[in-house]
Motif scaffolding. Structure first.
Motif, short mmCIF file in Angstrom:
data_model
loop_
_atom_site.label_atom_id
_atom_site.label_comp_id
_atom_site.label_asym_id
_atom_site.label_seq_id
_atom_site.Cartn_x
_atom_site.Cartn_y
_atom_site.Cartn_z
N TYR A 19 14.74 -0.07 3.53
CA TYR A 19 14.25 0.48 4.93
C TYR A 19 15.11 -0.07 5.99
N ARG A 20 14.75 0.10 6.81
CA ARG A 20 16.19 0.07 8.05
C ARG A 20 15.31 0.48 9.29
N LEU A 21 15.30 -0.94 9.87
CA LEU A 21 14.98 -0.97 11.63
C LEU A 21 15.31 -0.07 12.53
N GLY A 22 14.63 0.67 12.83
CA GLY A 22 15.17 1.95 13.90
C GLY A 22 15.39 1.60 15.75
N VAL A 23 15.05 2.60 16.16
CA VAL A 23 15.43 2.33 17.96
C VAL A 23 13.74 2.35 18.15
N GLY A 24 13.52 1.36 18.77
CA GLY A 24 12.43 2.23 19.43
C GLY A 24 11.96 2.81 20.93
N ALA A 25 11.10 3.32 21.40
CA ALA A 25 11.15 4.65 22.59
C ALA A 25 10.36 3.21 23.60
N GLN A 46 15.81 -7.46 10.93
CA GLN A 46 16.68 -7.74 11.74
C GLN A 46 17.93 -8.35 11.66
N ALA A 47 17.85 -8.63 10.25
CA ALA A 47 18.61 -9.79 10.27
C ALA A 47 19.43 -8.66 9.20
N ARG A 48 19.86 -7.67 8.80
CA ARG A 48 20.66 -6.78 7.83
C ARG A 48 20.57 -5.90 8.60
N VAL A 49 20.88 -4.62 8.12
CA VAL A 49 20.50 -3.30 8.44
C VAL A 49 19.77 -2.40 7.00
N GLU A 50 19.55 -2.86 6.42
CA GLU A 50 18.98 -2.35 5.14
C GLU A 50 18.56 -3.13 4.42
N TRP A 51 17.43 -3.00 3.15
CA TRP A 51 17.16 -3.26 2.28
C TRP A 51 16.25 -2.35 1.02
N THR A 52 16.33 -2.77 0.87
CA THR A 52 15.27 -1.71 -0.81
C THR A 52 13.76 -2.61 -0.69
N ALA A 53 12.99 -2.28 -1.16
CA ALA A 53 11.72 -2.89 -0.99
C ALA A 53 11.99 -4.04 -2.66
N PRO A 54 12.53 -3.88 -3.29
CA PRO A 54 12.51 -4.93 -4.20
C PRO A 54 12.72 -6.01 -3.87
N GLU A 55 14.18 -6.42 -2.94
CA GLU A 55 15.04 -6.71 -2.31
C GLU A 55 14.06 -7.91 -1.13
N LEU A 56 13.57 -6.71 -0.83
CA LEU A 56 12.57 -7.57 0.60
C LEU A 56 11.21 -8.14 -0.35
N ALA A 57 10.77 -8.19 -1.43
CA ALA A 57 9.78 -9.01 -2.18
C ALA A 57 10.28 -9.54 -3.03
N ALA A 58 11.49 -9.71 -3.42
CA ALA A 58 12.66 -10.76 -4.16
C ALA A 58 11.97 -12.12 -2.64
N ARG A 59 13.25 -11.68 -1.59
CA ARG A 59 12.37 -12.64 -0.84
C ARG A 59 11.48 -13.32 0.04
N LEU A 60 10.51 -12.15 0.16
CA LEU A 60 9.52 -13.08 0.61
C LEU A 60 8.10 -13.00 -0.06
N ASP A 75 11.96 2.93 9.74
CA ASP A 75 12.65 3.63 8.90
C ASP A 75 12.21 3.00 7.37
N GLY A 76 11.82 4.48 6.38
CA GLY A 76 12.22 4.06 5.04
C GLY A 76 12.69 5.25 4.38
N VAL A 77 13.92 5.30 3.45
CA VAL A 77 13.91 6.66 2.35
C VAL A 77 13.60 6.28 1.02
N ARG A 78 13.54 7.06 0.63
CA ARG A 78 12.75 7.62 -0.48
C ARG A 78 14.18 7.63 -1.80
N GLY A 79 13.38 7.47 -3.64
CA GLY A 79 14.21 7.58 -3.83
C GLY A 79 14.63 6.14 -4.38
N ARG A 80 16.05 6.85 -5.51
CA ARG A 80 16.82 5.90 -6.02
C ARG A 80 17.75 4.99 -5.61
N THR A 81 18.05 5.47 -4.57
CA THR A 81 19.15 4.62 -2.56
C THR A 81 18.09 4.37 -1.61
N GLY A 82 16.52 4.32 -1.73
CA GLY A 82 16.17 4.22 -0.65
C GLY A 82 15.77 2.56 -0.65
#
Length: 330
Positions: A54-60, A9-23, A45-52
């Motif tokens: 995660y981001r929190l999308g808009v829910g229904a 919720q605090a930032r638009v995009e996070w990579t998995a390594p960034e989240l793992a390091a913070r947590l 939402d998740g995007v795979r690849g070198r620039t993969g």
């Protein structure tokens, strides 16, 4: 998971390594927790690849809320004290019932102890007029019109004058709700009391927002002092504007300088009694220009106060006060 949700919720995009390091966990744990959040209804939402990333999308739909202990208690206490807006009491009560149903036992006991250990004082201690209630649906309709740049058509005031405005902002001030808007016919800006509005269906046309001239707060204070109260008063104060401004709360009214060194205070309130209290606290000599009803009310107060001190040592008899100029002693 709560920390993970907070990061998303605090930032638009996070990579998995960034989240793992913070947590302080592995990337696999991050992937598992993201999957659990999705199961709870959070659209991650998740995007795979070198620039993969995660981001929190808009829910229904509204997913389950994850609250820490302090947040849960704060929400419960806030819901218990929700007053003043018609329609919110019932919906707030339903929300509180649902929240207490899912609270852990230790938090439920804490909320109950807070409720049992506290008493709420009267919410209307500075007025002899009850606070107006505003329907939650009306506030929501106005907020939608502000968002969509859609005009409002309404009946306004006791005389139900027909008005059309381009709404700019909703303002909560002095236990009142106001919508600041522009009249398309004249271009004039003004705050309108929401409890004096009866919205008409259909609403007005869509519009292109015009820039608000000046400061929003100054506009509300100035115009409410002039038109937004049940009682409006105009006083000539025997002091320069700078001294009057130094003695009043800006919410009380507007001060205008005069060439003779005195000043004019334009103020108001929901009753004559309220206005009399405010100007009595000024501590300066003054003369009432309007309304006449305020002059008569102050005469009654002058006699009442004079009678209250009659017979005190060194005090002249009440007759000395009758016919004296209206205004408190300097």
């Amino acid at each position: 998971m709560l920390e993970l949700l907070g990061l998303l919720q605090a930032r638009v995009e996070w990579t998995a390594p960034e989240l793992a390091a913070r947590l302080g966990v592995t990337e696999r744990t991050v992937r598992n927790d993201v999957a659990r959040l999705r199961e709870l209804g959070y659209p991650v939402d998740g995007v795979r690849g070198r620039t993969g990333h995660y981001r929190l999308g808009v829910g229904a739909k509204l997913p389950p809320l994850l609250l820490d202990d302090e947040e849960a208690v704060a929400v419960a206490v806030g819901l218990r004290t929700l007053t003043g807006v018609a329609g919110f009491e019932e919906s707030g009560g339903r929300a509180l019932t649902k929240l207490e149903h899912v609270l852990p036992d230790r938090l439920r006991r804490r909320v109950n102890s807070l409720r049992e250990a506290t008493e709420a004082g009267p919410v209307n201690t500075d007025s002899n007029v009850e606070d107006p209630e505003v329907d939650a649906g009306v506030l929501a309709e106005i907020a939608d019109a502000v968002r969509d740049h859609r005009g409002l058509r309404a009946f306004y005031g006791a005389d139900e004058a027909r008005i059309e405005i381009e709404p700019y902002r909703l303002v909560a001030w002095q236990r009142r709700w106001f919508v600041v808007g522009r009249a398309p016919a004249t271009g004039a800006w003004a705050p309108y009391r929401v409890d004096w509005l009866t919205l008409r269906i259909p609403g007005g046309r869509t519009f292109r927002p015009a820039p608000l001239p000046g400061d929003l707060t100054e506009l509300v204070v100035r115009e409410v002092a002039r038109t937004g109260w049940a009682v409006h008063a105009r006083l000539v104060v025997d002091a320069p504007a700078e001294e009057v401004l130094a003695r009043i709360n800006p919410a009380v009214g507007v001060v205008e300088p005069r060439p003779d060194g005195r000043s004019v205070l334009v103020t108001g309130g929901d009753s004559l009694e309220i206005v009399a209290v405010w100007i009595g606290m000024l501590g300066l000599d003054f003369t009432v220009e309007s309304p006449d009803a305020l002059v008569e009310h102050l005469r009654v107060l002058a006699d009442r106060y004079a009678g209250a001190v009659a017979g005190s040592p060194g005090c002249p008899p009440p007759s000395r006060y009758r016919g004296a100029p209206v205004g408190p002693p300097s």
